[in-house]
Scaffold this active site. Structure first.
Site, PDB file in Angstrom:
ATOM      1  NE  ARG A 195      52.489 119.146   4.596  1.00 27.31           N
ATOM      2  CZ  ARG A 195      52.141 118.138   3.829  1.00 27.31           C
ATOM      3  NH1 ARG A 195      51.090 117.394   4.125  1.00 27.31           N
ATOM      4  NH2 ARG A 195      52.822 117.865   2.733  1.00 27.31           N
ATOM      5  CB  SER A 245      59.628 115.870  -4.153  1.00 25.07           C
ATOM      6  OG  SER A 245      58.871 116.155  -3.006  1.00 25.07           O
ATOM      7  CG  ASP A 256      55.097 120.634   3.891  1.00 22.68           C
ATOM      8  OD1 ASP A 256      54.229 121.534   3.933  1.00 22.68           O
ATOM      9  OD2 ASP A 256      55.246 119.895   2.916  1.00 22.68           O
TER      10      ASP A 256
HETATM   11  N1  ARG Z   1      55.885 124.406  -1.994  1.00 21.80           N
HETATM   12  C1  ARG Z   1      54.623 123.948  -1.561  1.00 21.80           C
HETATM   13  C2  ARG Z   1      54.342 124.393  -0.149  1.00 21.80           C
HETATM   14  O1  ARG Z   1      55.239 124.777   0.524  1.00 21.80           O
HETATM   15  C3  ARG Z   1      54.448 122.482  -1.731  1.00 21.80           C
HETATM   16  C4  ARG Z   1      55.478 121.594  -1.113  1.00 21.80           C
HETATM   17  C5  ARG Z   1      54.979 120.208  -1.179  1.00 21.80           C
HETATM   18  N2  ARG Z   1      55.910 119.156  -1.154  1.00 21.80           N
HETATM   19  C6  ARG Z   1      56.310 118.426  -2.209  1.00 21.80           C
HETATM   20  N3  ARG Z   1      56.895 117.316  -1.951  1.00 21.80           N
HETATM   21  N4  ARG Z   1      56.118 118.787  -3.432  1.00 21.80           N
HETATM   22  O2  ARG Z   1      53.232 124.387   0.271  1.00 21.80           O
END
Ligand code: ARG
Length: 401
Positions: free
Chosen positions: A97, A177, A126
């Site tokens: 990110r 996801s 995110d």
């Molecule tokens: N929970 C993890 C994080 O906050 C991954 C989130 C990623 N998104 C997804 N669509 N799985 O870094």
């Protein structure tokens, strides 16, 4: 007057970020939308994604090849910090990110945009990482997050997109996801939302099921220089090549899966599945090499720093004064973390079976139980007397009263 005039939008090619394009223009009055797709080694073909943005109405569609930078400036410092959120998650998604935020801010400057945008919803980490990183890099830029505000269901989003010629996913859309880059995959939602339900084998892509792994172990020797992995089995690789090679070997043996309940910054507990074969093994190996080359007090003190550092990455504070100060500490500790670690991969486990370094602090003359022992056993007695003195005094006092 719309919310912004010219916007650079972080673009993945998925339905949500595609719908963001007409939404920004038609609902929020944005004049010009420039999309930016970052290649972070996720394995997608970028050209069709670039085209899809244009077909979805983008005025300009940019692609940034950022994989090498991702590994060098984001993954490697994190490995040097042995960074694992809540002791388990190697931050494969979180690390991407701040880099995407940097690419957005750079593109905004180059194209004279007054805002940047992303497709995150209001429930995850995110959005925090993007917004805070962008604010750190350019506090004057507006950040637009249409998906955080539009309140459309999945079906409504797809229907909205179809009005603007955005094709809905051809294959029956997956219930999961998924986020992916060179470092790994993060999978959530669908049947995984029940924490008691075992993940189906279909969620995994980078790691084999144990029932499919080889019946013979593989050994890998990872060479580190100043805490950075530079070679595999004696052969030097570029940073990107090293990670992809290692992902293959490690994943083949079913190593690198994580199934956890984690605490998001926004207060929600979520069930996450991760696959990060190379990254997990690199952290394990790096930590082991540190145990050979760092003094006890640095090793122990660094653990606390690592915990804070991991939380800062997770919580979106990559660009922050405390993080920079911790980086300086970590870099200082890595001066002599050079050497090799040997790992045995077999049936879902990675075992460290050997380590060596020209900077090794391991002293055979002191450690041995054999005849050439140089440790002064008599000195131990005086040491223990002084070391145990406060405990002795305390115990006497307690027994008297
Ligand atoms: N929970 C993890 C994080 O906050 C991954 C989130 C990623 N998104 C997804 N669509 N799985 O870094």
């Amino acid at each position: 007057m719309g919310r912004a005039n010219k916007v650079v939008l972080a673009y993945s090619g998925g339905v949500d970020t595609s719908v963001c394009i007409p939404y920004l223009k038609h609902e929020w009055g944005v004049q010009e939308v420039i999309t930016l797709a970052a290649d972070l080694g996720q394995g997608d073909e970028l050209e069709p994604i670039r085209q899809k943005a244009l077909n979805s109405g983008a005025n300009e569609s940019l692609v940034a090849d950022a994989t090498a930078e991702f590994v060098k400036d984001y993954a490697f410092p994190s490995i040097q910090a042995n960074a694992l959120y809540e002791n388990r998650y190697p931050l494969s998604t979180a690390l991407a990110r701040p880099l995407i935020a940097k690419l957005l801010v750079e593109a905004a400057a180059k194209y004279g945009a007054d805002a940047v945008a992303h497709g995150c919803t209001g429930k995850g980490n995110d959005q925090v990482r993007f917004d805070v990183a962008i604010a750190a890099l350019n506090p004057d830029l507006k950040v637009l997050a249409p998906a955080r505000e539009w309140g459309m269901s999945r079906e409504e989003t797809i229907a909205y997109g179809e009005r603007f010629g955005i094709s809905s996913p051809v294959k029956k859309s997956s219930p999961y996801s998924i986020d992916r880059n060179l470092l790994g995959r993060s999978i959530e939602a669908g049947p995984l939302e029940d924490p008691w339900t075992e993940p189906l084998e279909e969620v995994y892509l980078l790691t084999q099921a144990i029932t499919e792994t080889p019946d013979q172990p593989d050994y890998v020797e990872i060479g580190f220089e100043h805490g950075i992995p530079t070679s595999l089995n004696g052969e030097t690789f570029s940073s990107v090549e090293l990670i992809s090679q290692l992902n293959q070997i490690v994943g083949k043996h079913g190593v690198g899966r994580i199934d956890m309940i984690e605490n998001r910054l926004v207060g929600i507990k979520s069930r996450e599945i991760y696959e990060a074969p190379a990254l997990l093994v690199l952290i394990q190996a790096h930590r082991d090499l540190e145990s050979l080359t760092l003094t006890a007090d640095v090793t122990h003190y660094k653990r606390g720093i690592e915990e804070t550092y991991s939380q800062m990455i997770y919580n979106g504070l990559w660009y922050s004064p405390l993080k920079a100060a911790l980086d300086a500490f970590i870099q200082q500790t890595q001066e002599r973390v050079s050497g090799s670690v040997r790992i045995k991969l077999f049936k879902g486990t990675a075992s460290i079976v050997g380590r060596k370094s020209t900077y090794s602090l391991y002293t055979p003359d002191l450690a041995t139980y054999g005849a050439d022992d140089q440790f002064d056993h008599k000195a131990a007695e005086g040491f223990i007397y002084v070391w145990g003195l406060p405990t002795r005094v305390w115990s006497q006092k307690v027994r008297q009263s």
